[in-house]
Scaffold this motif. Structure first.
Motif, PDB file in Angstrom:
ATOM      1  N   PRO A  48       1.041  -1.353   0.103  1.00  0.00           N
ATOM      2  CA  PRO A  48      -0.001   0.077   0.015  1.00  0.00           C
ATOM      3  C   PRO A  48       0.609   1.302   0.139  1.00  0.00           C
ATOM      4  N   PHE A  95       1.964   1.638  -3.474  1.00  0.00           N
ATOM      5  CA  PHE A  95       0.859   2.179  -4.113  1.00  0.00           C
ATOM      6  C   PHE A  95       0.540   3.612  -4.227  1.00  0.00           C
ATOM      7  N   LEU A 147       0.910   6.165  -7.395  1.00  0.00           N
ATOM      8  CA  LEU A 147      -0.019   7.242  -7.570  1.00  0.00           C
ATOM      9  C   LEU A 147       0.269   8.454  -7.617  1.00  0.00           C
ATOM     10  N   TYR A 196      -0.897  11.224   0.548  1.00  0.00           N
ATOM     11  CA  TYR A 196      -2.401  11.479   0.086  1.00  0.00           C
ATOM     12  C   TYR A 196      -2.368  13.054   0.331  1.00  0.00           C
ATOM     13  N   SER A 215     -11.394   8.460  -5.736  1.00  0.00           N
ATOM     14  CA  SER A 215     -11.091   7.998  -4.608  1.00  0.00           C
ATOM     15  C   SER A 215      -9.871   7.177  -4.679  1.00  0.00           C
ATOM     16  N   LEU A 216      -9.488   6.795  -5.717  1.00  0.00           N
ATOM     17  CA  LEU A 216      -8.067   6.112  -6.076  1.00  0.00           C
ATOM     18  C   LEU A 216      -7.063   7.030  -5.626  1.00  0.00           C
ATOM     19  N   PRO A 237      -8.404   8.774  -0.849  1.00  0.00           N
ATOM     20  CA  PRO A 237      -9.268   7.623  -0.146  1.00  0.00           C
ATOM     21  C   PRO A 237      -9.554   8.193   1.063  1.00  0.00           C
ATOM     22  N   HIS A 293     -11.919  13.708   0.061  1.00  0.00           N
ATOM     23  CA  HIS A 293     -12.445  13.435  -1.310  1.00  0.00           C
ATOM     24  C   HIS A 293     -13.532  14.478  -1.755  1.00  0.00           C
ATOM     25  N   GLU A 320     -17.005   6.668  -2.837  1.00  0.00           N
ATOM     26  CA  GLU A 320     -15.803   6.559  -2.056  1.00  0.00           C
ATOM     27  C   GLU A 320     -15.953   4.945  -1.347  1.00  0.00           C
ATOM     28  N   ALA A 346     -15.179   2.508  -3.821  1.00  0.00           N
ATOM     29  CA  ALA A 346     -13.772   2.265  -4.448  1.00  0.00           C
ATOM     30  C   ALA A 346     -12.592   2.007  -3.309  1.00  0.00           C
ATOM     31  N   ASN A 347     -13.139   1.846  -1.848  1.00  0.00           N
ATOM     32  CA  ASN A 347     -12.492   1.316  -1.012  1.00  0.00           C
ATOM     33  C   ASN A 347     -12.129  -0.024  -1.041  1.00  0.00           C
ATOM     34  N   GLN A 403      -8.946  -0.005  -3.179  1.00  0.00           N
ATOM     35  CA  GLN A 403      -8.114   1.099  -2.729  1.00  0.00           C
ATOM     36  C   GLN A 403      -7.492   0.719  -1.127  1.00  0.00           C
TER      37      GLN A 403
END
Length: 456
Positions: free
Chosen positions: A19, A22, A26, A315, A362-363, A366, A371, A405, A408-409, A412
Motif C-alpha cells: 500500500p 501504491f 499514484l 495522500y 477515490s483512487l 481515499p 475527497h 468512495e 472504491a475502498n 483502494q
C-alpha cells in the motif's frame, strides 16, 4: 463465484504492490498527469504544491487527525471488557468457516453504519477469534469478509460527507459555501434511495461471501494472538500510592462521560465528525471503568493507526498536486477530471456521472471528507448550473460522491491497512476477495444513482 474470486485473487497477488508503494505510484502518476494536462505547470510549482499538501499551509493534518481518532476511539471501544467478551461470545457461534465469514461481515456492516471506526476494527477482531477456532480456515477470506461490511460506512451515522453537510462551520461543507444552505441527514443517509440501496448491496455481498469461500486454508501468524496471551499487570501489593489511587479512580471516567453527554445534549444532539469522536471517547472511558485501563486500551489501539500516519502525508501531497494551478486562470487537474466526467450531464444523469467520477478520484484521495473537498465543488456547481438547488438534490449529489468512495475502498488499500495491521497479513492475501465486492457495489449503487433523480 469461486472461479471469479480465484481469478481476482490470482491477479491481485501478481499486480498489487504494498500500500505504501501504491501511494507512491499514484503520486508519480498524478505528477505526470499534471505535467501533461495542467497549463503552465512547472517542476518547481508542482513540488511546492506537493509540499503544501503534505506539510504546508494546505496540509490535511487536522482532518487526518480526526480520521485517526475515529479509528482509534472505535478500536478502544471494541476492546472494552464488556464488548470484548461479547466478541468472543458471538465468535463461538459459527460452526464452519463460511458461517464465521458471514458473522464477520454482519458485525462489520452493522457497526459501520453506527461508526466507521468501530465497524472497521470490530469485524477484524471477530475474524481473529473465528480463525482461532477453525484451524483450516482461510484467514485472508475472513478479514476480507469483515472489510466488505465497511462498504456502507458512507451511508451510516458517521458518514463524513453527510455530517459535514449539516455543519455550517465545517471546512468541507461545500454546499454551504456555495449556496448558504445546510443539508440535514434526512436528505442524505435517511433518504429511501440510501438505506434501500444499503440493504440491497449488503444482501448481495452476503450471498457473495457465502459462495466465494476458498478451499485452501491460510493460518494466522501466531503473533496475531500475542496481545491476548500477555498477562494482566498484577495489582500492587501493600498500600497504593496517591498516583495509583488516581489511576484507578473510576469516578473520573464517569465525570468525563457525564460532561461529554451534557455537552451533546446542549448542542442539540449535533452529529458531526468531532461529536462522534467525543461520543466514542467518553463511552470507551466509561466502559473501561478506570482511567488506567482506558489509557492502556487507547495506547494499544493507537498502534493500529501507524500505517495510516505513514501514508496520510502522501495522500495530502496528492491533494496538493490535484489542486495545483500555475496561475489563478488555469484549471487544476482535479477540476479537469471532475468536469470531464460531468460534461454534458442532465439532472437525471449528473448523480450517476458524479458517482463514476467519485470512483476515479477515490483512487487518488481515499478519504470521504478530503475527497468531498476535491470533487464536491465541481459536483455542486454542476447541479447549480442545470438549475438544481433543492436540498434533496444537492444531498443526492453529495451521497453519489460518498457511496462512490465507499465502493472504491474495496480496491483502494488505504482503509484496509488497519485490518492488515490487526491480522498481520499483506494486502495480496485479502484484496483479491474484495474486488468482487467492488464489482457488486458498482452495479447496485451505480443503478441507485441512476434511479434516484426520478423518485426525489
Amino acid at each position: 463465484m469461486q472461479s471469479l474470486t480465484a481469478l481476482c485473487v490470482r491477479y491481485v497477488e501478481r499486480l498489487m504492490p504494498d500500500p505504501y508503494l501504491f501511494a507512491v505510484i499514484l503520486t508519480v502518476l498524478v505528477a505526470g498527469m499534471v505535467a501533461l494536462l495542467v497549463h503552465g505547470a512547472t517542476p518547481s510549482g508542482m513540488l511546492k504544491a506537493w509540499y503544501g499538501g503534505v506539510w504546508g499551509s494546505q496540509n490535511i493534518f487536522t482532518f487526518a487527525f480526526q480520521m485517526v481518532l475515529i479509528l482509534v476511539t472505535g478500536y478502544t471501544l471494541a476492546e472494552a471488557p464488556v464488548l470484548k467478551r461479547a466478541i468472543v461470545h458471538i465468535a463461538g457461534k459459527p460452526n464452519n468457516q463460511v458461517q464465521g465469514a458471514l458473522l464477520c461481515f454482519t458485525v462489520s456492516a452493522v457497526l459501520s453504519l453506527l461508526n466507521w471506526g468501530l465497524g472497521l476494527v470490530a469485524g477484524a477482531l471477530v475474524a481473529r477469534q473465528v480463525a482461532k477456532r477453525f484451524a483450516d480456515a482461510h484467514f485472508g477470506y475472513l478479514i476480507a469478509a469483515a472489510f466488505m461490511g465497511f462498504i456502507v460506512w458512507t451511508q451510516g451515522l458517521s458518514s463524513s460527507i453527510a455530517l459535514a453537510n449539516t455543519d455550517s462551520s465545517s471546512p468541507i461543507n461545500v454546499i454551504h459555501k456555495l449556496t448558504g444552505m445546510t443539508v440535514p441527514l434526512s436528505q442524505t443517509i435517511f433518504q429511501p434511495y440510501s438505506w434501500l440501496s444499503a440493504i440491497a448491496v449488503l444482501t448481495l455481498l452476503a450471498l457473495a461471501v457465502w459462495r466465494m469461500a476458498p478451499a485452501q486454508s491460510l493460518a494466522p501468524d501466531p503473533a496475531v494472538f500475542e496481545d491476548e496471551t500477555q498477562p494482566t499487570p498484577a495489582p500492587t501489593e501493600g498500600k497504593k500510592t496517591f498516583a495509583e489511587w488516581l489511576e484507578n479512580l473510576w469516578i473520573l471516567n464517569v465525570l468525563v462521560f457525564a460532561a461529554g453527554m451534557a455537552y451533546f445534549v446542549l448542542s442539540g444532539f449535533a452529529l458531526n465528525i468531532s461529536s462522534m469522536i467525543m461520543l466514542f471517547t467518553i463511552t470507551s472511558a466509561l466502559l473501561h471503568r478506570t482511567p488506567i485501563r482506558f489509557i492502556r486500551a487507547f495506547t494499544g489501539a493507537a498502534k493500529v493507526s501507524g500505517p495510516l500516519l505513514l501514508q496520510y502525508p502522501l495522500y495530502g501531497g496528492l491533494v496538493g498536486l490535484l489542486g495545483y494551478q500555475a496561475t489563478k486562470a488555469d484549471k487544476p487537474l482535479q477540476t479537469l477530471l471532475a468536469q470531464a466526467v460531468v460534461n454534458g450531464a442532465t439532472e437525471h444523469t449528473l448523480p450517476f456521472l458524479t458517482f463514476v467520477g467519485s470512483l476515479i478520484i477515490s483512487l487518488f484521495v481515499p478519504s470521504g471528507g478530503g475527497h468531498w473537498a476535491v470533487q464536491g465543488p465541481i459536483a455542486v456547481d454542476s447541479a447549480l448550473a442545470i438549475g438544481q438547488r433543492s436540498p434533496e438534490y444537492l444531498g443526492l449529489i453529495s451521497m453519489a460522491v460518498a457511496v462512490g468512495e465507499g465502493v472504491a475502498n474495496m480496491i483502494q488499500p488505504f482503509w484496509l491497512l488497519p485490518l492488515l495491521a490487526i491480522a498481520k497479513l499483506n494486502v495480496r492475501q485479502v484484496m483479491g476477495f474484495t474486488v468482487v465486492a467492488f464489482l457488486i457495489g458498482v452495479v447496485v449503487l451505480g443503478a441507485t444513482t441512476l434511479i434516484a433523480p426520478y423518485v426525489l
